[in-house]
Structure formats: C-alpha cells, structure tokens
Write an enzyme that holds these catalytic residues in place. Structure first.
Site, PDB file in Angstrom:
ATOM      1  N   GLN A   1      23.567   3.124  36.651  1.00  0.00           N
ATOM      2  CA  GLN A   1      22.166   3.384  37.001  1.00  0.00           C
ATOM      3  C   GLN A   1      21.841   2.929  38.420  1.00  0.00           C
ATOM      4  O   GLN A   1      20.830   3.343  38.981  1.00  0.00           O
ATOM      5  CB  GLN A   1      21.220   2.709  35.998  1.00  0.00           C
ATOM      6  CG  GLN A   1      21.268   3.371  34.618  1.00  0.00           C
ATOM      7  CD  GLN A   1      20.320   2.705  33.645  1.00  0.00           C
ATOM      8  OE1 GLN A   1      20.665   1.695  33.051  1.00  0.00           O
ATOM      9  NE2 GLN A   1      19.139   3.243  33.484  1.00  0.00           N
TER      10      GLN A   1
ATOM     11  N   HIS B   1      25.137   5.102  28.458  1.00  0.00           N
ATOM     12  CA  HIS B   1      25.098   5.298  29.919  1.00  0.00           C
ATOM     13  C   HIS B   1      26.513   5.264  30.498  1.00  0.00           C
ATOM     14  O   HIS B   1      26.844   6.035  31.398  1.00  0.00           O
ATOM     15  CB  HIS B   1      24.293   4.186  30.600  1.00  0.00           C
ATOM     16  CG  HIS B   1      22.828   4.463  30.711  1.00  0.00           C
ATOM     17  ND1 HIS B   1      22.303   5.570  31.324  1.00  0.00           N
ATOM     18  CD2 HIS B   1      21.749   3.736  30.281  1.00  0.00           C
ATOM     19  CE1 HIS B   1      20.974   5.527  31.284  1.00  0.00           C
ATOM     20  NE2 HIS B   1      20.611   4.418  30.657  1.00  0.00           N
TER      21      HIS B   1
ATOM     22  N   GLY C   1      17.364  -3.778  29.992  1.00  0.00           N
ATOM     23  CA  GLY C   1      18.792  -3.475  30.058  1.00  0.00           C
ATOM     24  C   GLY C   1      19.102  -2.656  31.291  1.00  0.00           C
ATOM     25  O   GLY C   1      18.204  -2.081  31.910  1.00  0.00           O
TER      26      GLY C   1
ATOM     27  N   HIS D   1      22.356   2.151  23.676  1.00  0.00           N
ATOM     28  CA  HIS D   1      21.739   2.904  24.789  1.00  0.00           C
ATOM     29  C   HIS D   1      22.557   2.684  26.080  1.00  0.00           C
ATOM     30  O   HIS D   1      22.845   3.631  26.808  1.00  0.00           O
ATOM     31  CB  HIS D   1      20.294   2.416  24.951  1.00  0.00           C
ATOM     32  CG  HIS D   1      19.532   3.018  26.093  1.00  0.00           C
ATOM     33  ND1 HIS D   1      18.432   3.835  25.921  1.00  0.00           N
ATOM     34  CD2 HIS D   1      19.685   2.907  27.443  1.00  0.00           C
ATOM     35  CE1 HIS D   1      17.961   4.199  27.105  1.00  0.00           C
ATOM     36  NE2 HIS D   1      18.708   3.636  28.050  1.00  0.00           N
ATOM     37  N   GLU D   2      22.929   1.421  26.334  1.00  0.00           N
ATOM     38  CA  GLU D   2      23.648   1.112  27.581  1.00  0.00           C
ATOM     39  C   GLU D   2      25.093   1.623  27.533  1.00  0.00           C
ATOM     40  O   GLU D   2      25.618   2.114  28.546  1.00  0.00           O
ATOM     41  CB  GLU D   2      23.627  -0.399  27.866  1.00  0.00           C
ATOM     42  CG  GLU D   2      22.240  -1.030  27.973  1.00  0.00           C
ATOM     43  CD  GLU D   2      21.309  -0.340  28.955  1.00  0.00           C
ATOM     44  OE1 GLU D   2      21.801   0.343  29.867  1.00  0.00           O
ATOM     45  OE2 GLU D   2      20.082  -0.458  28.783  1.00  0.00           O
TER      46      GLU D   2
ATOM     47  N   CYS E   1      13.853   4.560  29.354  1.00  0.00           N
ATOM     48  CA  CYS E   1      15.028   4.468  30.232  1.00  0.00           C
ATOM     49  C   CYS E   1      14.537   4.359  31.661  1.00  0.00           C
ATOM     50  O   CYS E   1      13.662   5.132  32.081  1.00  0.00           O
ATOM     51  CB  CYS E   1      15.901   5.714  30.067  1.00  0.00           C
ATOM     52  SG  CYS E   1      17.391   5.680  31.085  1.00  0.00           S
ATOM     53  N   LEU E   2      15.106   3.394  32.402  1.00  0.00           N
ATOM     54  CA  LEU E   2      14.677   3.204  33.790  1.00  0.00           C
ATOM     55  C   LEU E   2      15.034   4.412  34.653  1.00  0.00           C
ATOM     56  O   LEU E   2      14.450   4.603  35.712  1.00  0.00           O
ATOM     57  CB  LEU E   2      15.303   1.922  34.362  1.00  0.00           C
ATOM     58  CG  LEU E   2      14.875   0.627  33.660  1.00  0.00           C
ATOM     59  CD1 LEU E   2      15.625  -0.572  34.231  1.00  0.00           C
ATOM     60  CD2 LEU E   2      13.364   0.418  33.758  1.00  0.00           C
TER      61      LEU E   2
HETATM   62  O1  K1U Z   1      19.014   1.397  30.278  1.00  0.00           O
HETATM   63  C1  K1U Z   1      17.855   1.437  30.667  1.00  0.00           C
HETATM   64  O2  K1U Z   1      17.420   2.425  31.221  1.00  0.00           O
HETATM   65  C2  K1U Z   1      16.954   0.250  30.412  1.00  0.00           C
HETATM   66  C3  K1U Z   1      16.032   0.435  29.219  1.00  0.00           C
HETATM   67  C4  K1U Z   1      16.685  -0.218  28.018  1.00  0.00           C
HETATM   68  C5  K1U Z   1      16.178   0.215  26.677  1.00  0.00           C
HETATM   69  C6  K1U Z   1      14.851   0.116  26.339  1.00  0.00           C
HETATM   70  C7  K1U Z   1      14.418   0.493  25.074  1.00  0.00           C
HETATM   71  C8  K1U Z   1      15.324   0.944  24.152  1.00  0.00           C
HETATM   72  C9  K1U Z   1      16.634   1.063  24.501  1.00  0.00           C
HETATM   73  C10 K1U Z   1      17.086   0.674  25.752  1.00  0.00           C
HETATM   74  C11 K1U Z   1      14.709  -0.245  29.556  1.00  0.00           C
HETATM   75  O3  K1U Z   1      14.663  -1.394  29.817  1.00  0.00           O
HETATM   76  S1  K1U Z   1      13.281   0.740  29.531  1.00  0.00           S
HETATM   77  C12 K1U Z   1      11.991  -0.440  29.852  1.00  0.00           C
HETATM   78  C13 K1U Z   1      11.622  -1.275  28.673  1.00  0.00           C
HETATM   79  O4  K1U Z   1      11.973  -0.957  27.561  1.00  0.00           O
HETATM   80  C14 K1U Z   1      10.812  -2.500  28.851  1.00  0.00           C
HETATM   81  C15 K1U Z   1      10.390  -2.916  30.094  1.00  0.00           C
HETATM   82  C16 K1U Z   1       9.635  -4.070  30.226  1.00  0.00           C
HETATM   83  C17 K1U Z   1       9.315  -4.813  29.119  1.00  0.00           C
HETATM   84  C18 K1U Z   1       9.734  -4.406  27.884  1.00  0.00           C
HETATM   85  C19 K1U Z   1      10.485  -3.259  27.733  1.00  0.00           C
HETATM   86 ZN    ZN Z   2      18.678   4.006  30.121  1.00  0.00          ZN
END
Ligand code: K1U
Ligand code: ZN
Length: 213
Positions: free
Chosen positions: A87, A176, A82, A172-173, A130-131
C-alpha cells in the site's frame, strides 16, 4: 536505529517534523545519512501496483526494519488499524497492525511473511474499510478464526490463533499481499460501481486543468 542512506528512502515524503522546512543535506559528510521515519504516500485504487503479488522477505534486515517504521508512521497518520507494505508501493510480504482503541495504549504488531495455516468453517461478517479505497465501506464475510504463521522483527517464527477484528484484519492484509482487495469479496455489481467511481476520480486528477476563460 541504524542509519539509512537518504537515497534508500526513495518514494518517501518527509515526515511531519520536516514539513515546510528545507532539509540541508551534506551528501559527503556525516549528515549524508538519515535515520528518520518517513510518512509515505498510500496507493489509491485503481493503482495497478495494488494488484501485484508481494515477494517474501528473505532476511529481516535493517531495510525491512526501516520499512516497518515507515509503515507504522504512515498507518498511524492515515489513520488506519492495518497496512500492507504494497500500500506504500513496496511489494514485500510485510504487514503492520494496531487494533488498540483510542483510550488504550498503542499495540503495534508486525507480521513478516504471514501465512494462513488454518481457517475455521464458521464465518464472520464485518464492515471493512481500506486506506487504498478511501471513504468506501462494505460487508465482507470471512472465516471467523484463523491460525497465522509469521516472522517477527528478529526473524523468529511464531504462530497465532486469531478471532474477531484481529482475524478480519489479518485476512484483509494478507489479501493485499496477494493483490486482492476487499471489494473483490463483494458482488460484481458493487465492485464495478466502486471501480468506476475511483477510475473516474483518478482521470479527473490526472487531467490538465484548463485555464479560466
Ligand atoms: O489495509 C488497510 O487498508 C487498512 C484498513 C484495515 C482494515 C479495517 C477494517 C477491516 C479490515 C481491515 C484500515 O485501517 S481502514 C480504517 C479503519 O478501519 C479505522 C481507522 C481509524 C480508526 C478505526 C478504524
Ligand atoms: Zn486495505
């Protein structure tokens, strides 16, 4: 795809295809316009812009569609499932998601001006990442089901009922877009620890390096 003036790609860094190469740009000729997607830098805690409340999209136009393309390129590259526009430093209420598993075909989803119109009393616990807070994960409790209304890339309104990972990610998004991070749902002790760690790391990278003695 509509052509985008190079200047419109402010804050963008070249997509992988351009990495290490010099782009020759004739500012007055046909090549003054590029339509390439761009890999953008992801803001990292404690960047203050992550605390901004994003503005609603007034019109789903070419600029918004270019933003969405950049978001997908950046999200897939990270990799993440996501991304919210803020971001990558753009304070607009735009979210991209792709919850497809590695072995499945891509399933890109776009939510413009998403709004939670209903949330269940039932809660679900999920270990979130979260990225913008790399390599930190924490258990967050949120409503297990939500109904979300949003616009698609044609500006058409929709409403979906989400559960499981989709419900978690959407919440979550949308957080943000309101300047809220998942660590805000953790205990003060855990949140303060993370904030301190990332503040220290940011200070270290901004300090001028001392020449070797
Ligand atoms: O919003 C963001 O920072 C993105 C975040 C989204 C998210 C993940 C988990 C729970 C709620 C929201 C991410 O993508 S973190 C990375 C991640 O979860 C992932 C990356 C590669 C493969 C599988 C998962
Ligand atoms: Zn996030």
């Amino acid at each position: 795809m509509p052509a985008i003036p190079l200047e419109a790609a402010e804050g963008a860094r070249p997509a992988a295809a351009f990495a290490g190469k010099t782009r020759r740009i004739d500012r007055f000729g046909a090549t003054a316009y590029i339509a390439a997607m761009a890999l953008r830098d992801i803001l990292i805690l404690p960047d203050k812009r992550l605390r901004k409340v994003s503005e609603p999209v007034k019109k789903v136009d070419a600029g918004v569609r270019k933003l969405v393309e950049d978001m997908f390129e950046t999200m897939y590259d990270a990799p993440g499932i996501g991304l919210a526009a803020i971001q990558i430093g753009t304070p607009k209420r735009v979210v991209t998601l792709d919850l497809a598993k590695k072995e499945e075909a891509k399933n890109p989803q776009v939510f413009i001006n998403p709004e939670i119109v209903w949330a269940s009393d039932e809660k679900a616990l999920y270990e979130e990442g979260c990225l913008s807070i790399p390599e930190y994960y924490g258990d967050v409790e949120r409503p297990a089901q939500v109904k979300v209304k949003y616009l698609d890339l044609d500006g058409e309104p929709h409403e979906i009922e989400a559960n499981g990972l989709l419900a978690t990610c959407l919440q979550h998004e949308i957080d943000h877009l309101n300047g809220v991070l998942f660590i805000d749902h953790l205990s003060k002790l855990k949140r303060d620890r993370v904030l301190k760690k990332f503040a220290k790391a940011a200070k270290r990278t901004s300090e001028p390096k001392r020449a070797a003695e």
